[in-house]
Design an enzyme around this catalytic site. Structure first.
Site, mmCIF file in Angstrom:
data_model
loop_
_atom_site.group_PDB
_atom_site.id
_atom_site.type_symbol
_atom_site.label_atom_id
_atom_site.label_comp_id
_atom_site.label_asym_id
_atom_site.label_seq_id
_atom_site.Cartn_x
_atom_site.Cartn_y
_atom_site.Cartn_z
ATOM 1 C CG HIS A 140 -1.843 1.234 1.447
ATOM 2 N ND1 HIS A 140 -2.627 1.573 0.869
ATOM 3 C CD2 HIS A 140 -1.356 2.370 2.340
ATOM 4 C CE1 HIS A 140 -3.229 2.454 1.482
ATOM 5 N NE2 HIS A 140 -2.640 3.292 1.600
ATOM 6 C CD GLU A 141 2.611 3.809 3.205
ATOM 7 O OE1 GLU A 141 2.081 4.785 2.992
ATOM 8 O OE2 GLU A 141 0.879 3.521 4.280
ATOM 9 C CG HIS A 144 0.359 6.159 -0.529
ATOM 10 N ND1 HIS A 144 -0.591 6.720 -1.535
ATOM 11 C CD2 HIS A 144 -0.286 5.597 0.254
ATOM 12 C CE1 HIS A 144 -2.132 6.335 -0.823
ATOM 13 N NE2 HIS A 144 -1.456 5.417 0.579
ATOM 14 C CD GLU A 215 -4.526 7.421 2.762
ATOM 15 O OE1 GLU A 215 -4.019 5.874 2.559
ATOM 16 O OE2 GLU A 215 -3.050 7.534 2.401
#
Length: 306
Positions: A140-141, A144, A215
């Protein structure tokens, strides 16, 4: 540089529109300050210096503010191994790996581009998550970073931060002469405060709307990259539950950085305030991961996913 994270045109469009609108607001804000303060050199130099400092040193500032420190492979071999594997799968440069000595389970990514990025996890997260769950959070990070929305949110936050600082500085300093203000100075003081408040409010709403969507986009990208949406959903449920048990007063310092966190440092699920939140609700995120799980044909549905 193109990674193997799924491209997200809707995210790109939203980032472009947000930056365009904030760019217009930024120009208008500088113009208003120049007219009111009658010193274009001072305004441009100060704003330019602050912008460059935030953009070029955002990774160091964020890591320092959240008590993170860079860790080498010898100290955290398992963490580095997961990041190495995900970066190889995604075909992207490996970011600097950091750990924050905080019991609150969370993670964040920062940096101006994929070649100058930092991914940081808290010790509380490392203690609580299973390997597959940690992989989902790190994916997930990393998404980004790959989608460059970390840099966009950093730049986008700049205007609101400056407007907010001007309001606070004006209220708590003698910049405008304190109690000895004449009528003209008082009028300028009120105008600067009014413009700053308006700019802060508009930038706040634009950034929050972008942050909520990014997100969801990061959850989607991580689920598709790992092929394990259930693991990410399990991590979300676990981390949100753990944070909800932390007293609100103990979360206040961390809340200033909610836009960067995997899960916001909030003591409860938002009600009407969800429209001003940096993150979508937990249920929205779980519902999306449940749909992806069905699409991918995962054999086992995660708890709490419909």
């Amino acid at each position: 540089m193109r990674s193997r994270f799924r491209s997200d045109r809707r995210l790109t469009v939203r980032m472009t529109v947000t930056m365009f609108l904030l760019g217009l607001l930024y120009v208008a804000f500088i113009a208003a300050l120049i007219v009111l303060l009658k010193s274009w050199i001072m305004v441009v130099v100060i704003m330019g210096a602050l912008f460059v400092a935030q953009f070029w040193f955002s990774d160091r500032i964020a890591t320092f503010a959240m008590h993170g420190r860079v860790v080498e492979r010898e100290e955290y071999p398992e963490l580095h191994a997961v990041v190495d594997r995900l970066c190889a799968i995604a075909d992207m440069p490996k970011p600097v790996v950091a750990v924050s000595n905080m019991d609150m389970p969370n993670a964040f990514a920062t940096g101006r581009n994929p070649d100058h990025a930092v991914i940081c996890v808290t010790t509380g997260l490392l203690r609580r998550l299973e390997p597959a769950e940690l992989e989902g959070v790190l994916a997930h990070e990393l998404s980004h970073v790959a989608h460059k929305d970390v840099a966009v949110i950093t730049i986008a936050s700049f205007l609101g931060v400056i407007a907010g600082l001007i309001v606070r500085f004006a209220f708590y300093s003698s910049l405008f002469g304190g109690g000895r203000r004449d009528q003209n100075t008082a009028a300028v003081f009120a105008a600067v405060i009014g413009v700053s408040v308006a700019v802060y409010a508009i930038s706040f709403l634009l950034i929050r709307a972008l942050s909520r969507y990014r997100e969801l986009a990061a959850d989607r990208a991580a689920a598709h990259l790992t092929g394990r949406p259930s693991a990410l959903a399990s991590a979300l449920t676990k981390v949100s539950g753990e944070i909800a048990r932390i007293p609100t007063k103990d979360l206040r310092t961390a809340q200033a950085f909610n836009a960067f966190y995997f899960t916001p440092a909030a003591g409860k699920e938002p009600g009407i305030e969800r429209y001003f939140s940096t993150h979508p609700t937990l249920q929205q995120r779980l519902d999306q991961l449940g749909r992806i799980s069905t699409e991918l044909g995962e054999a086992e549905e995660p708890d709490g996913v419909s």
